[in-house]
Design a protein around this motif. Structure first.
Motif, PDB file in Angstrom:
ATOM      1  N   SER A  55       0.890  -1.093  -0.051  1.00 20.35           N
ATOM      2  CA  SER A  55      -0.194  -0.007   0.079  1.00 20.35           C
ATOM      3  C   SER A  55       0.918   1.191   0.063  1.00 20.35           C
ATOM      4  CB  SER A  55      -0.816   0.002   1.162  1.00 20.35           C
ATOM      5  OG  SER A  55      -0.168   0.183   2.583  1.00 20.35           O
ATOM      6  N   CYS A  56       2.034   1.136   0.372  1.00 19.94           N
ATOM      7  CA  CYS A  56       3.051   2.237   0.363  1.00 19.94           C
ATOM      8  C   CYS A  56       4.541   1.764  -0.042  1.00 19.94           C
ATOM      9  CB  CYS A  56       2.794   2.995   1.650  1.00 19.94           C
ATOM     10  SG  CYS A  56       3.482   2.015   3.085  1.00 19.94           S
ATOM     11  N   VAL A  57       5.364   2.892  -0.410  1.00 19.23           N
ATOM     12  CA  VAL A  57       6.739   2.765  -0.453  1.00 19.23           C
ATOM     13  C   VAL A  57       7.422   3.701   0.292  1.00 19.23           C
ATOM     14  CG1 VAL A  57       6.642   4.157  -2.640  1.00 19.23           C
ATOM     15  CG2 VAL A  57       8.428   2.551  -2.221  1.00 19.23           C
ATOM     16  N   VAL A  58       8.719   3.041   1.023  1.00 21.35           N
ATOM     17  CA  VAL A  58       9.083   3.838   1.711  1.00 21.35           C
ATOM     18  C   VAL A  58      10.807   4.129   1.271  1.00 21.35           C
ATOM     19  CG1 VAL A  58      10.250   3.866   4.029  1.00 21.35           C
ATOM     20  CG2 VAL A  58       7.955   3.092   3.640  1.00 21.35           C
ATOM     21  N   VAL A  59      11.133   5.034   1.242  1.00 14.63           N
ATOM     22  CA  VAL A  59      12.626   5.600   0.701  1.00 14.63           C
ATOM     23  C   VAL A  59      13.362   6.452   1.532  1.00 14.63           C
ATOM     24  CG1 VAL A  59      11.624   7.752  -0.357  1.00 14.63           C
ATOM     25  CG2 VAL A  59      13.786   6.733  -1.257  1.00 14.63           C
ATOM     26  N   ALA A  60      14.719   5.960   1.812  1.00 19.11           N
ATOM     27  CA  ALA A  60      15.594   6.527   2.645  1.00 19.11           C
ATOM     28  C   ALA A  60      16.110   8.057   2.313  1.00 19.11           C
ATOM     29  CB  ALA A  60      16.782   5.737   2.968  1.00 19.11           C
ATOM     30  N   GLU A  61      15.974   8.858   2.967  1.00 19.11           N
ATOM     31  CA  GLU A  61      16.789  10.294   2.699  1.00 19.11           C
ATOM     32  C   GLU A  61      17.803  10.393   3.553  1.00 19.11           C
ATOM     33  OE1 GLU A  61      14.353  13.752   1.109  1.00 19.11           O
ATOM     34  OE2 GLU A  61      12.570  12.814   2.206  1.00 19.11           O
ATOM     35  N   THR A  62      18.773  10.021   2.882  1.00 16.95           N
ATOM     36  CA  THR A  62      20.270   9.838   3.547  1.00 16.95           C
ATOM     37  C   THR A  62      20.686  10.972   4.167  1.00 16.95           C
ATOM     38  OG1 THR A  62      21.030   7.812   2.166  1.00 16.95           O
ATOM     39  CG2 THR A  62      22.739   9.063   3.494  1.00 16.95           C
ATOM     40  N   GLY A  63      20.560  12.180   3.282  1.00 17.85           N
ATOM     41  CA  GLY A  63      21.061  13.497   3.989  1.00 17.85           C
ATOM     42  C   GLY A  63      20.079  14.080   4.816  1.00 17.85           C
ATOM     43  N   ALA A  64      18.905  13.841   4.948  1.00 15.18           N
ATOM     44  CA  ALA A  64      17.777  14.155   5.712  1.00 15.18           C
ATOM     45  C   ALA A  64      17.686  13.408   7.100  1.00 15.18           C
ATOM     46  CB  ALA A  64      16.522  14.451   5.130  1.00 15.18           C
ATOM     47  N   TYR A  65      18.280  12.264   7.066  1.00 14.61           N
ATOM     48  CA  TYR A  65      18.124  11.425   8.368  1.00 14.61           C
ATOM     49  C   TYR A  65      16.694  10.955   8.390  1.00 14.61           C
ATOM     50  CZ  TYR A  65      22.456  14.114   9.359  1.00 14.61           C
ATOM     51  OH  TYR A  65      23.685  14.669   9.297  1.00 14.61           O
ATOM     52  N   ARG A  66      15.996  10.688   7.520  1.00 14.44           N
ATOM     53  CA  ARG A  66      14.647  10.041   7.746  1.00 14.44           C
ATOM     54  C   ARG A  66      14.353   9.159   6.579  1.00 14.44           C
ATOM     55  NH1 ARG A  66      13.053  16.076   5.690  1.00 14.44           N
ATOM     56  NH2 ARG A  66      12.913  15.898   3.443  1.00 14.44           N
ATOM     57  N   LEU A  67      13.068   8.533   6.889  1.00 15.01           N
ATOM     58  CA  LEU A  67      12.532   7.377   5.892  1.00 15.01           C
ATOM     59  C   LEU A  67      11.092   8.178   5.596  1.00 15.01           C
ATOM     60  CD1 LEU A  67      12.946   4.036   7.657  1.00 15.01           C
ATOM     61  CD2 LEU A  67      14.530   5.442   6.288  1.00 15.01           C
ATOM     62  N   THR A  68      10.961   8.544   4.343  1.00 13.32           N
ATOM     63  CA  THR A  68       9.873   9.092   3.747  1.00 13.32           C
ATOM     64  C   THR A  68       9.079   8.055   3.031  1.00 13.32           C
ATOM     65  OG1 THR A  68      11.058  11.251   3.317  1.00 13.32           O
ATOM     66  CG2 THR A  68       9.154  10.708   1.823  1.00 13.32           C
ATOM     67  N   ARG A  69       7.607   8.234   3.048  1.00 10.25           N
ATOM     68  CA  ARG A  69       6.566   7.305   2.652  1.00 10.25           C
ATOM     69  C   ARG A  69       5.677   7.887   1.833  1.00 10.25           C
ATOM     70  NH1 ARG A  69       3.592   4.692   7.609  1.00 10.25           N
ATOM     71  NH2 ARG A  69       3.092   6.874   7.868  1.00 10.25           N
ATOM     72  N   LEU A  70       5.536   7.145   0.528  1.00  7.11           N
ATOM     73  CA  LEU A  70       4.627   7.558  -0.427  1.00  7.11           C
ATOM     74  C   LEU A  70       3.637   6.690  -0.263  1.00  7.11           C
ATOM     75  CD1 LEU A  70       3.616   9.272  -2.630  1.00  7.11           C
ATOM     76  CD2 LEU A  70       4.916   7.913  -4.299  1.00  7.11           C
ATOM     77  N   TRP A  71       2.254   6.770  -0.321  1.00  9.19           N
ATOM     78  CA  TRP A  71       0.992   6.223  -0.305  1.00  9.19           C
ATOM     79  C   TRP A  71       0.713   5.510  -1.636  1.00  9.19           C
ATOM     80  CZ3 TRP A  71      -0.436   3.467   4.033  1.00  9.19           C
ATOM     81  CH2 TRP A  71       0.086   3.845   5.354  1.00  9.19           C
ATOM     82  N   LEU A  72       0.621   4.458  -2.255  1.00 10.57           N
ATOM     83  CA  LEU A  72       0.240   3.930  -3.314  1.00 10.57           C
ATOM     84  C   LEU A  72      -1.230   3.627  -3.643  1.00 10.57           C
ATOM     85  CD1 LEU A  72       3.311   1.636  -3.825  1.00 10.57           C
ATOM     86  CD2 LEU A  72       3.162   4.263  -4.805  1.00 10.57           C
ATOM     87  N   SER A  73      -1.917   3.289  -2.627  1.00  9.63           N
ATOM     88  CA  SER A  73      -3.446   2.672  -2.657  1.00  9.63           C
ATOM     89  C   SER A  73      -4.006   3.052  -1.433  1.00  9.63           C
ATOM     90  CB  SER A  73      -3.389   1.452  -2.863  1.00  9.63           C
ATOM     91  OG  SER A  73      -2.804   0.600  -1.982  1.00  9.63           O
ATOM     92  N   GLY A  74      -5.488   2.974  -1.427  1.00  9.96           N
ATOM     93  CA  GLY A  74      -6.276   3.497  -0.257  1.00  9.96           C
ATOM     94  C   GLY A  74      -6.444   4.837  -0.277  1.00  9.96           C
ATOM     95  N   PRO A  75      -7.266   5.295   0.907  1.00  2.00           N
ATOM     96  CA  PRO A  75      -7.539   6.578   1.022  1.00  2.00           C
ATOM     97  C   PRO A  75      -6.401   7.776   0.984  1.00  2.00           C
ATOM     98  CG  PRO A  75      -7.762   5.623   2.999  1.00  2.00           C
ATOM     99  CD  PRO A  75      -7.393   4.370   2.106  1.00  2.00           C
TER     100      PRO A  75
END
Length: 302
Positions: A160-180
């Motif tokens: 339902s979502c894909v998670v990508v590491a932003e190395t320079g920002a010290y975070r994991l960003t999530r993009l929702w692919l389905s659902g509300p």
């Protein structure tokens, strides 16, 4: 670094080879292919072929050869994506594949290549991108841009979502692919204690994160400095070829962003952990700098 369908370690190395490591019985290595570039992220497809993110050649698909120990291993190498909108795809970093064959992959920077990865982190160019390549369409689609050194990428258990590491920002960003929430972008976890690199999915929806190195005060300061100051500093330190501190660290993050595991070993003799893969209570680690694969147990599992 990943495991194939028979739970054998598969990894890429600096001279372009893709190797399979046999650990049952006498340890030995088998060459599966040679990309002609610098392989980074790997993904094993359902049919046994490999997705290979090559920092120099783009997104590749490899049909492993069977050269055997010390053999030629001349597997078939296909280029899936080497340009986007007419511009060469540089610094292709990591990929993952959905059940329907859709591929999600990252490119870390449009300004710097692999040899100057530190320059991108110091300048914070935020030119990283997340792409989608559908199985029935040869044109990659940009899902996210403006990412601060896009790196590891992984799908949730239900895709339902894909998670990508932003190395320079010290975070994991999530993009929702389905659902509300489809199409929405949010943060799974932030303010990590180090630079997130490769991601892999473990049991119970855990996302394993390789931390390539601990946060350092000068780099944190540079994040808020003017652009010209960042570029001046990078030009000054570039000839030094600074190496990360000798710390091995990985984290396990739950689907809600909570920290399930935080494993850290200073002075480990194994630095810059850039990949982590969990199997049967064991973590298998890879590094951009080291000439070996490392393993450790997950506390509370075995």
């Amino acid at each position: 670094m990943v495991l194939d369908h028979e739970r054998r370690v598969v990894t890429g190395v600096e001279d372009g080879r893709i190797l399979r490591v046999h650990t049952h019985g006498p340890a030995r290595m088998e060459q599966l292919a040679r990309t002609g570039g610098r392989p980074l992220g790997l993904e094993v497809l359902r049919d046994g072929r490999l997705l290979v993110c090559d920092a120099e050649r783009g997104l590749l698909r490899v049909t492993p050869g069977s050269g055997g120990p010390g053999g030629s291993g001349e597997g078939r190498v296909e280029v899936l994506v080497d340009s986007v909108a007419g511009a060469p795809l540089r610094f292709c970093s990591n990929a993952t594949a959905a059940a329907d064959g859709t591929v999600y992959f990252t490119a870390s920077s449009t300004r710097y290549g692999l040899q100057d990865w530190l320059g991108d982190l110091m300048e914070h160019t935020a030119t990283g991108r997340l792409f989608r390549l559908r199985p029935d369409d040869g044109a990659p689609e940009v899902l996210l841009d403006g990412l601060d050194f896009a790196n590891g990428v992984v799908l949730s258990d239900d895709e339902s979502c894909v998670v990508v590491a932003e190395t320079g920002a010290y975070r994991l960003t999530r993009l929702w692919l389905s659902g509300p929430r489809a199409g929405r972008r949010d943060t799974l976890t932030e303010n990590l204690p180090g630079f997130p690199d490769n991601l892999s999915r473990g049991a119970g929806g855990t996302i394993w994160v390789a931390l390539a190195g601990p946060r350092q005060a000068p780099l944190d300061w540079l994040r808020h400095a003017p652009v010209h100051a960042r570029r001046v500093v990078w030009r000054a330190v570039r000839p030094l070829r600074i190496r990360p501190l000798p710390v091995a660290r990985v984290m396990g993050i739950g689907p809600d962003g909570s920290v399930r595991h935080d494993l850290r070993r200073p002075r480990a003799g194994y630095r810059m952990v850039t990949s982590v893969y969990a199997h049967d209570g064991t973590l298998i680690l890879g590094s951009l700098l080291e000439d070996a694969v490392a393993v450790c147990e997950v506390p509370g599992i075995n």
